[in-house]
Enzyme design. Sequence first.
Site, PDB file in Angstrom:
ATOM      1  CE1 TYR A  61     -74.533  -0.650 -39.069  1.00 25.67           C
ATOM      2  CE2 TYR A  61     -74.662  -1.500 -41.391  1.00 25.67           C
ATOM      3  CZ  TYR A  61     -73.469  -1.311 -40.280  1.00 25.67           C
ATOM      4  OH  TYR A  61     -72.926  -0.243 -40.396  1.00 25.67           O
ATOM      5  CB  THR A 233     -59.931  -8.547 -23.933  1.00 29.85           C
ATOM      6  OG1 THR A 233     -58.822  -9.511 -23.001  1.00 29.85           O
ATOM      7  CG2 THR A 233     -58.587  -7.595 -24.824  1.00 29.85           C
TER       8      THR A 233
HETATM    9  C1  LIG Z   1     -54.698  -7.798 -24.953  1.00 28.21           C
HETATM   10  C2  LIG Z   1     -54.462  -6.109 -24.721  1.00 28.21           C
HETATM   11  C3  LIG Z   1     -54.963  -5.103 -25.325  1.00 28.21           C
HETATM   12  C4  LIG Z   1     -55.899  -5.162 -26.917  1.00 28.21           C
HETATM   13  O1  LIG Z   1     -56.815  -5.399 -27.056  1.00 28.21           O
HETATM   14  P1  LIG Z   1     -56.851  -6.188 -28.584  1.00 28.21           P
HETATM   15  O2  LIG Z   1     -58.456  -7.117 -28.506  1.00 28.21           O
HETATM   16  O3  LIG Z   1     -56.102  -7.034 -28.912  1.00 28.21           O
HETATM   17  O4  LIG Z   1     -57.522  -4.215 -29.022  1.00 28.21           O
HETATM   18  C5  LIG Z   1     -55.228  -3.524 -24.925  1.00 28.21           C
HETATM   19  N1  LIG Z   1     -54.190  -3.655 -24.035  1.00 28.21           N
HETATM   20  C6  LIG Z   1     -53.773  -4.771 -23.270  1.00 28.21           C
HETATM   21  C7  LIG Z   1     -53.339  -4.276 -21.593  1.00 28.21           C
HETATM   22  C8  LIG Z   1     -53.598  -6.061 -23.521  1.00 28.21           C
HETATM   23  O5  LIG Z   1     -53.003  -6.951 -23.336  1.00 28.21           O
END
Ligand SMILES: *Cc1c(COP(=O)(O)O)cnc(C)c1O
Length: 419
Positions: A61, A233
């Site tokens: 944590y 991401t």
């Molecule tokens: C993939 C993506 C996200 C979100 O990513 P997650 O990990 O699925 O929440 C946000 N914005 C864009 C433009 C994306 O391609």
Amino acid sequence: MNVVLRGDPEMAAVLAGDPEMAAVLAGEAERQATCLQLIAAENFTSPAVLAALGSPLANKYAEGYPGARHHGGCEIVDVAERIAVDRAKALFGADHANVQSHSGSSAVLAAYAALLRPGDTVLAMGLPYGGHLTHGSPANFSGRWFDFVGYGVDPETGLIDYDEVRALARARRPKAVVCGSIAYPRHIDYAAFRAVADEAGAHLIADAAHPIGLVAGGAAPNPVPYADVVCATTHKVLRGPRGGMLLCRAELAERVDRAVFPFTQGGAQMHTIAAKAVAFGEAATPAFAAYAHQVVANARVLAAGLATEGLEVITGGTDTHLLTVDPAPLGVDGRAARERLAAAGFVLDTCGLPLGTPGPGAPRGLRLGTAAVTTQGMGEAEMARIAVLLAAVLREETDSTAARSEVRDLTVRFPPYPA
Ligand SMILES: *Cc1c(COP(=O)(O)O)cnc(C)c1O
């Protein structure tokens, strides 16, 4: 670890007490290894990334930030987070990085929380054209809590019309302009977006979830010098664990950090942060730069091959790892195409198409990406063959059993996790 990756029968020993879940893990490893993974948002992480994810750091944590945690015993995980932050800053040339976001969507939420108040107007790519759910979908917090205005793309070329973006910004005076998309195959002109935002007195948020891995490898322009906040991401082309991150200038560092924790998240996931550090380390190597450029070269060959086969390639090609196509000239819509291709071992997404009037009903388009197959070591010759085979499946010129067996042969030659 390799045992798990290859879906080896010894998996049963790894999950000795739970054969039911051992079978699931082995089955998914087998599916990933024997189908063509053409989902633009997916990739194969390295064994080192998976090792960090599966490590006892998962037990820790750690609310707060390194040196200022709400829990004891964080000395070692603090080192992991400091390394991840330093590597992200160096990789993207950012003053500040926050690596705690649990996902790309969480990173976007934090960017809005750092810069906006509920009810503010935000200009972003409209969802029918490739905007993400977090860019104003009524089903998402973004559409509920902010007043989103959507820009589109030129109906002829499929390209962003920067004059339209500027005109909307002038008319609606947004507090933030968002650039970034789930389906835009071309480079984004961050300088043009910066100019639009400056003229409107708006913040610029770059949602670089897709291209950030290409940026790391020097194969796409870097939004960091232009955007107030970059959200991304870590699991798409960047090839790290599932998760998000934020990059920003020093002045915004504290606002961004507070927007992540405690405003929108609780305890940081230290195993994931360690895996992000591992992925950033990998992404800083010449081998990764070569990979990123090969991803784009492969996408270009795939796009050209599909165009030769008669599919309509939106914008005429790609600058990135992803492409969107209209399979209608082969007599099939996106949804039917995806099903037909699935039977042959192709795994890909349907998508809306930006041309004409995007309406309800079955998605018309297909979205493909080359990040995963390139990690497997496939090159331009394989992309050319994949384009021909894909079109043959859609035209029903080859039966799905024959196509499936060719796909299987290809994946056997290019295993995602070689022995
Ligand atoms: C993939 C993506 C996200 C979100 O990513 P997650 O990990 O699925 O929440 C946000 N914005 C864009 C433009 C994306 O391609």
